[in-house]
Write an enzyme that holds these catalytic residues in place. Sequence first.
Site, PDB file in Angstrom:
ATOM      1  N   CYS B  50       0.816  -1.207   0.000  1.00  0.00           N
ATOM      2  CA  CYS B  50       0.000   0.000   0.000  1.00  0.00           C
ATOM      3  C   CYS B  50       0.853   1.263   0.000  1.00  0.00           C
ATOM      4  CB  CYS B  50      -0.979  -0.005   1.161  1.00  0.00           C
ATOM      5  SG  CYS B  50      -0.209  -0.328   2.732  1.00  0.00           S
ATOM      6  N   HIS B  98      18.755   0.518  -2.920  1.00  0.00           N
ATOM      7  CA  HIS B  98      17.348   0.840  -2.722  1.00  0.00           C
ATOM      8  C   HIS B  98      16.583  -0.365  -2.152  1.00  0.00           C
ATOM      9  CE1 HIS B  98      13.425   2.621  -3.288  1.00  0.00           C
ATOM     10  NE2 HIS B  98      13.047   1.521  -3.941  1.00  0.00           N
TER      11      HIS B  98
END
Lengths: 272, 437
Positions: B50, B98
């Site tokens: 989400c 990342h």
Amino acid sequence: MHLVPLLLYAAAAAAYVAHFAWRDPRVGRLATALMAGGVFAHTFLIGMQTVQAGHAPLVGTSAAISAFVWLLGLSYLYIELSSDERSMGAFVAILMVALDVIPALNPGVAPRPPVLQSPLFTVHVMSLLFAYASFALACVLGVTYALLFKEIKAKQLGFFYTRLPSLASLDLMNSRAITVGWAFLTLGVVVGGIWAWQVKGSPDPRAQAMSLADPKILVALVSWGLYSFALFARKAIGWSGRRAAYLSGIAFAVVLLNFVLVGYFLTASHNF
Amino acid sequence: MRLFAVGLSHRTAPVELRESVDFSRKGLDAALAELASRGIGRELVVLSTCNRAEIYAVGETDETADHIGRFFSEYHDIPHAEVHQHLYVHRGPDVARHLFRVAAGLDSLVVGEPQILGQVKAAYAVASDGQFTAALTNRLFHSAFSVGKRVRSETGLGEGAVSVSYAAIALAKKIFGDLKDRAVLILGAGEMAKLTGIHLQSQHVKQITIASRTFQTAQNLAERLDGVAVAWDRVDAALTAADIIVTATGASEPVLTRSRVEEAMRSRRHRPLFIIDIAVPRDVDAAVGSLDQVFLYNIDDLRTIVQENLARRGAELARAEAIVDQEVARYTAWMQSREIVPTVVALRQRFEAIRRAELQRLEPKLANLPPEARSRIDEVTRLIVEKLLLTPTEQLKSVSDEAMIVAYADALNRLFSLAQDKDRDAVAPEEESEVSS
């Protein structure tokens, strides 16, 4: 050679403390390896002494403490490997180092006097030492319980809160250690009683000093009373948790007092 | 071949956009299949939570990044201009950095939250099951899992609850261990009582009992929580049975007084009791906290714990970043060594092929030599080739700069015409089929 286990235990204690403080899993594994190495070296040492003397080195306080430390190390390793919980290691290893200083500085196996040439002697000593090892673990568990209890109660969640297992599991392990210890203590005392009665006619003055008035025997019975009370109080009047923790600390202090101080200086019947 | 990561997260995109590019709605495998059918990337992983939507891919040219960016808008039917400005692109070693930060929870909305690692694992599992991954992504994601694990075990980043409800449950677990065999009593049936009850229910407690001044509201909440409602005047019996008590009534006077709890403690034989007072004004007399074996926490205590935990997480950030740095260096080194290795292998094969060809050519002349002399010739030629290649091999393996590696590989390919061999090496049949099939 007799210094090797002590040095390994000391290194293990340092590693356990470091692991407890910084929680680096590699340091934790190192600590376990050092502890296992110490116990292994200790096994070798005791084995060698047995071969040299022709009997298990259990005569004399020094040898008994050495055997006790060895049993404590074994029991601790068993608990650590079966529960995958290393936080007790710091406490147990420090206790082991403190006690192992005595046999490491007083090495050598005392000759076995004729009065001890009985299989009952080995059963008596080994079961009592195993009981003491259990009580030592119970004491460590009690101390950590009290530390964690204090933090939660005072709402100061910090050092111990993040490092120790739950109060309930500390309490449960404490209860198990006391139960096992009590069973072996009872066995050791009963076997000791039978054996003292058997050697009653012996000319050895120590055999004649075997009575309830001897400090060693008296204090042993006091500690039996304390642990019996701890078991009873937990079952019957709900003395679990903090009270059980304190009780296991006090009772182990009595055991240590008997084991080291009384064993060295006061007893007339057990000064082998 | 190069790694790319293209995506957007709570840091770059508003929640509406994040919702509309949610890949998990249609299934990650559908997105992966669509990417593969468009020929975008050799290896692929789609991560969609989400708070972020990201596509990891191994591509031949820099256009791969653009293709992925376009895929975001086309797959979800959103104008490209709308998505484009929110997308970030990482290339090469930055992809590792990342992803490692994501897996460690360093890039999360609540720094250090543990769920993300499970989500990364699930995303990888889907891609791996569909055979969209190969050497580069396999290694990348497995390294990411170990970063996540290391950060959790070696730093305090994920430690300490950061919401009041979790703080209460963490405390309960520290007191009782597993909550499965514990009984819960909730006094009050308002919104706070319900929220805490839901959290406790998720811990599979043995029983939840609810008491409220109006029996009907208690019964409503009991239905919602799979619990039992008791009448307000029967609370004392429930006090004896409970291990955890949550008080959240609207009463203006303390509901649990010291004498009342003391009485309960006696009849429950001093088993530990954890009281969570989330009511304002307080429902539990502060003196209750001084009873032996009673742990009393009110809403302010829990808030203080949350504040401390948040501060502590901040302090652990540097340690977590250091772990990420280490693992990025390790992954990059592996990736680079992997890039030069085919060239080294091809070079050695080339030299060995020449040696064999020459020996073959001389075969008629060597045929009448004694076997000893022939084996000596074989050995000497082999040693010459070894010695000739020793320094170049070492030099090649020590090159760490990505651009230099490409330059060296290129030069060697031309000088010794290795290209054919190398192609055969790099495009292994199984790698080819994994994506394009």
